[in-house]
Design a protein around this motif. Structure first.
Motif, PDB file in Angstrom:
ATOM      1  N   MET A   1       4.604  10.861 -12.585  1.00  0.00           N
ATOM      2  CA  MET A   1       5.803  10.243 -12.022  1.00  0.00           C
ATOM      3  C   MET A   1       5.803  10.432 -10.502  1.00  0.00           C
ATOM      4  O   MET A   1       5.671  11.542 -10.005  1.00  0.00           O
ATOM      5  CB  MET A   1       7.058  10.889 -12.618  1.00  0.00           C
ATOM      6  N   THR A   2       5.888   9.313  -9.787  1.00  0.00           N
ATOM      7  CA  THR A   2       5.883   9.385  -8.322  1.00  0.00           C
ATOM      8  C   THR A   2       7.281   9.693  -7.811  1.00  0.00           C
ATOM      9  O   THR A   2       8.278   9.176  -8.320  1.00  0.00           O
ATOM     10  CB  THR A   2       5.400   8.052  -7.744  1.00  0.00           C
ATOM     11  N   MET A   3       7.348  10.545  -6.815  1.00  0.00           N
ATOM     12  CA  MET A   3       8.623  10.895  -6.217  1.00  0.00           C
ATOM     13  C   MET A   3       8.987   9.876  -5.141  1.00  0.00           C
ATOM     14  O   MET A   3       8.112   9.403  -4.394  1.00  0.00           O
ATOM     15  CB  MET A   3       8.532  12.292  -5.596  1.00  0.00           C
ATOM     16  N   PRO A   4      10.257   9.500  -5.055  1.00  0.00           N
ATOM     17  CA  PRO A   4      10.666   8.557  -4.002  1.00  0.00           C
ATOM     18  C   PRO A   4      10.517   9.188  -2.626  1.00  0.00           C
ATOM     19  O   PRO A   4      10.635  10.404  -2.467  1.00  0.00           O
ATOM     20  CB  PRO A   4      12.134   8.278  -4.344  1.00  0.00           C
ATOM     21  N   LEU A   5      10.234   8.322  -1.646  1.00  0.00           N
ATOM     22  CA  LEU A   5      10.082   8.803  -0.287  1.00  0.00           C
ATOM     23  C   LEU A   5      11.432   9.295   0.231  1.00  0.00           C
ATOM     24  O   LEU A   5      12.480   8.692  -0.032  1.00  0.00           O
ATOM     25  CB  LEU A   5       9.543   7.685   0.615  1.00  0.00           C
ATOM     26  N   TYR A   6      11.383  10.367   0.978  1.00  0.00           N
ATOM     27  CA  TYR A   6      12.622  10.932   1.530  1.00  0.00           C
ATOM     28  C   TYR A   6      12.514  11.005   3.047  1.00  0.00           C
ATOM     29  O   TYR A   6      11.477  11.388   3.592  1.00  0.00           O
ATOM     30  CB  TYR A   6      12.870  12.332   0.976  1.00  0.00           C
ATOM     31  N   ALA A   7      13.566  10.591   3.719  1.00  0.00           N
ATOM     32  CA  ALA A   7      13.657  10.706   5.173  1.00  0.00           C
ATOM     33  C   ALA A   7      14.965  11.410   5.498  1.00  0.00           C
ATOM     34  O   ALA A   7      16.020  11.071   4.959  1.00  0.00           O
ATOM     35  CB  ALA A   7      13.609   9.333   5.830  1.00  0.00           C
ATOM     36  N   SER A   8      14.888  12.379   6.365  1.00  0.00           N
ATOM     37  CA  SER A   8      16.086  13.127   6.743  1.00  0.00           C
ATOM     38  C   SER A   8      17.031  12.243   7.542  1.00  0.00           C
ATOM     39  O   SER A   8      16.601  11.270   8.179  1.00  0.00           O
ATOM     40  CB  SER A   8      15.695  14.351   7.571  1.00  0.00           C
ATOM     41  N   PRO A   9      18.317  12.547   7.537  1.00  0.00           N
ATOM     42  CA  PRO A   9      19.271  11.762   8.346  1.00  0.00           C
ATOM     43  C   PRO A   9      18.897  11.729   9.826  1.00  0.00           C
ATOM     44  O   PRO A   9      19.086  10.702  10.489  1.00  0.00           O
ATOM     45  CB  PRO A   9      20.593  12.486   8.110  1.00  0.00           C
ATOM     46  N   GLU A  10      18.386  12.841  10.351  1.00  0.00           N
ATOM     47  CA  GLU A  10      17.995  12.864  11.757  1.00  0.00           C
ATOM     48  C   GLU A  10      16.876  11.881  12.043  1.00  0.00           C
ATOM     49  O   GLU A  10      16.884  11.171  13.053  1.00  0.00           O
ATOM     50  CB  GLU A  10      17.548  14.280  12.151  1.00  0.00           C
ATOM     51  N   GLN A  11      15.906  11.786  11.131  1.00  0.00           N
ATOM     52  CA  GLN A  11      14.808  10.847  11.317  1.00  0.00           C
ATOM     53  C   GLN A  11      15.301   9.409  11.253  1.00  0.00           C
ATOM     54  O   GLN A  11      14.876   8.560  12.040  1.00  0.00           O
ATOM     55  CB  GLN A  11      13.721  11.078  10.264  1.00  0.00           C
ATOM     56  N   LEU A  12      16.206   9.127  10.315  1.00  0.00           N
ATOM     57  CA  LEU A  12      16.760   7.777  10.212  1.00  0.00           C
ATOM     58  C   LEU A  12      17.489   7.384  11.485  1.00  0.00           C
ATOM     59  O   LEU A  12      17.348   6.259  11.982  1.00  0.00           O
ATOM     60  CB  LEU A  12      17.706   7.693   9.009  1.00  0.00           C
ATOM     61  N   MET A  13      18.278   8.320  12.050  1.00  0.00           N
ATOM     62  CA  MET A  13      19.001   8.021  13.279  1.00  0.00           C
ATOM     63  C   MET A  13      18.036   7.774  14.435  1.00  0.00           C
ATOM     64  O   MET A  13      18.250   6.878  15.258  1.00  0.00           O
ATOM     65  CB  MET A  13      19.940   9.183  13.624  1.00  0.00           C
ATOM     66  N   ARG A  14      16.966   8.568  14.502  1.00  0.00           N
ATOM     67  CA  ARG A  14      15.990   8.376  15.572  1.00  0.00           C
ATOM     68  C   ARG A  14      15.312   7.013  15.465  1.00  0.00           C
ATOM     69  O   ARG A  14      15.108   6.324  16.471  1.00  0.00           O
ATOM     70  CB  ARG A  14      14.940   9.494  15.528  1.00  0.00           C
ATOM     71  N   GLU A  15      14.950   6.628  14.239  1.00  0.00           N
ATOM     72  CA  GLU A  15      14.276   5.343  14.050  1.00  0.00           C
ATOM     73  C   GLU A  15      15.204   4.182  14.374  1.00  0.00           C
ATOM     74  O   GLU A  15      14.785   3.190  14.984  1.00  0.00           O
ATOM     75  CB  GLU A  15      13.770   5.239  12.615  1.00  0.00           C
ATOM     76  N   ARG A  16      16.461   4.290  13.993  1.00  0.00           N
ATOM     77  CA  ARG A  16      17.407   3.233  14.316  1.00  0.00           C
ATOM     78  C   ARG A  16      17.637   3.149  15.827  1.00  0.00           C
ATOM     79  O   ARG A  16      17.727   2.049  16.391  1.00  0.00           O
ATOM     80  CB  ARG A  16      18.734   3.481  13.589  1.00  0.00           C
ATOM     81  N   SER A  17      17.733   4.302  16.469  1.00  0.00           N
ATOM     82  CA  SER A  17      17.921   4.309  17.919  1.00  0.00           C
ATOM     83  C   SER A  17      16.733   3.680  18.627  1.00  0.00           C
ATOM     84  O   SER A  17      16.892   2.891  19.572  1.00  0.00           O
ATOM     85  CB  SER A  17      18.125   5.746  18.412  1.00  0.00           C
ATOM     86  N   GLU A  18      15.526   4.009  18.182  1.00  0.00           N
ATOM     87  CA  GLU A  18      14.329   3.450  18.802  1.00  0.00           C
ATOM     88  C   GLU A  18      14.270   1.941  18.618  1.00  0.00           C
ATOM     89  O   GLU A  18      13.920   1.200  19.544  1.00  0.00           O
ATOM     90  CB  GLU A  18      13.087   4.108  18.200  1.00  0.00           C
ATOM     91  N   LEU A  19      14.621   1.467  17.420  1.00  0.00           N
ATOM     92  CA  LEU A  19      14.631   0.032  17.158  1.00  0.00           C
ATOM     93  C   LEU A  19      15.612  -0.675  18.081  1.00  0.00           C
ATOM     94  O   LEU A  19      15.296  -1.714  18.682  1.00  0.00           O
ATOM     95  CB  LEU A  19      15.006  -0.220  15.696  1.00  0.00           C
TER      96      LEU A  19
END
Length: 258
Positions: A1-19
């Motif tokens: 069983m493959t585990m779903p990918l996890y991204a921390s809230p801080e990483q999500l905010m950084r990626e959105r800011s960069e975009l």
């Protein structure tokens, strides 16, 4: 069983800011500054119909950079917000500060709740009865709000423009001088566009969208400057020193005769 990918809230905010920052940086710059008669908007805009600068209410203006469809939705929502408040209470109760707070709440909720943030940066300006009452608010993609004075720079490469304007902007300047100052600031980015320091475009090829919030107008302060009205205010192109060459030639001729 493959585990779903996890991204921390801080990483999500950084990626959105960069975009969002990359999307805004790809846009052409907008300068908003105070002058003796009100507030001046100057934008690099090759389009004659897709405006970056618009009227929101009687004495409130709007400027934005980034993705056009997104800041156009914000502009329309701002007009509806201002009209409703002016109808329910009084036209004098509509202020740039209240509108900026509403924009900040909207942008903040979009940034945190939606997968993709708005790739926009917005300026809300209001002209008052006196120069001390003029207001400039800058809002970023994440809902942050800044009270700016005496100028705002958005989009493109802002550092060269801000550096240029920091030493030249004066709220006491008249309209023609303020426009020349804003244009010089926009031209400051041309040299940094290419790695060899050469301008990417000639200064005369910059297409401008210019508007003002005119303090002297009785009710609706917003006014676009186009055609002959704009041409009369644009700084004259630099004159080449061609007169010196004949003078030198004449001097050489005289010396030869001697």
């Amino acid at each position: 069983m493959t585990m779903p990918l996890y991204a921390s809230p801080e990483q999500l905010m950084r990626e959105r800011s960069e975009l969002a920052r990359k999307g805004i940086a790809r846009g052409r710059s907008v300068v908003v500054l105070k002058y003796s008669g009100g507030v001046l908007f100057v934008a690099e805009n090759p389009s004659a119909t897709l405006h970056k600068v618009s009227e929101i209410y009687d004495r409130i203006g709007f400027a934005a950079v980034g993705r056009y469809s997104e800041f156009e939705n914000l502009r329309v929502a701002g007009i509806r917000h201002a009209d409703l408040k002016g109808y329910q209470y009084d036209r004098r109760d509509v202020s740039a500060r209240a509108l900026a707070n509403a924009y900040a709440a909207t942008l903040g909720s979009i940034f945190t709740e939606q997968l993709k943030p708005f790739e926009v940066e917005v300026c809300v300006a209001e002209v008052g009865a006196s120069q001390a009452e003029d207001q400039l608010y800058r809002l970023t993609y994440d809902g942050s709000i800044f009270d700016e004075s005496p100028f705002v720079v958005m989009g493109g490469t802002t550092e060269p423009i801000s550096t240029k304007l920091k030493d030249t902007v004066d709220p006491e300047h008249d309209l023609a001088t303020a426009l020349a100052t804003a244009i010089e600031g926009l031209r400051a980015t041309a040299a940094s566009a290419n790695g060899n320091g050469a301008p990417a475009t000639e200064p005369d090829q910059i297409k401008l969208e210019v508007a003002v919030l005119d303090r002297a107008r009785p009710r609706r302060a917003f006014r676009r400057l186009t055609g002959a009205a704009l041409d009369a205010l644009l700084p004259a192109p630099p004159v080449k020193d061609e007169a010196e060459k004949p003078a030198e030639g004449e001097a050489d001729g005289d010396s030869a005769k001697e």
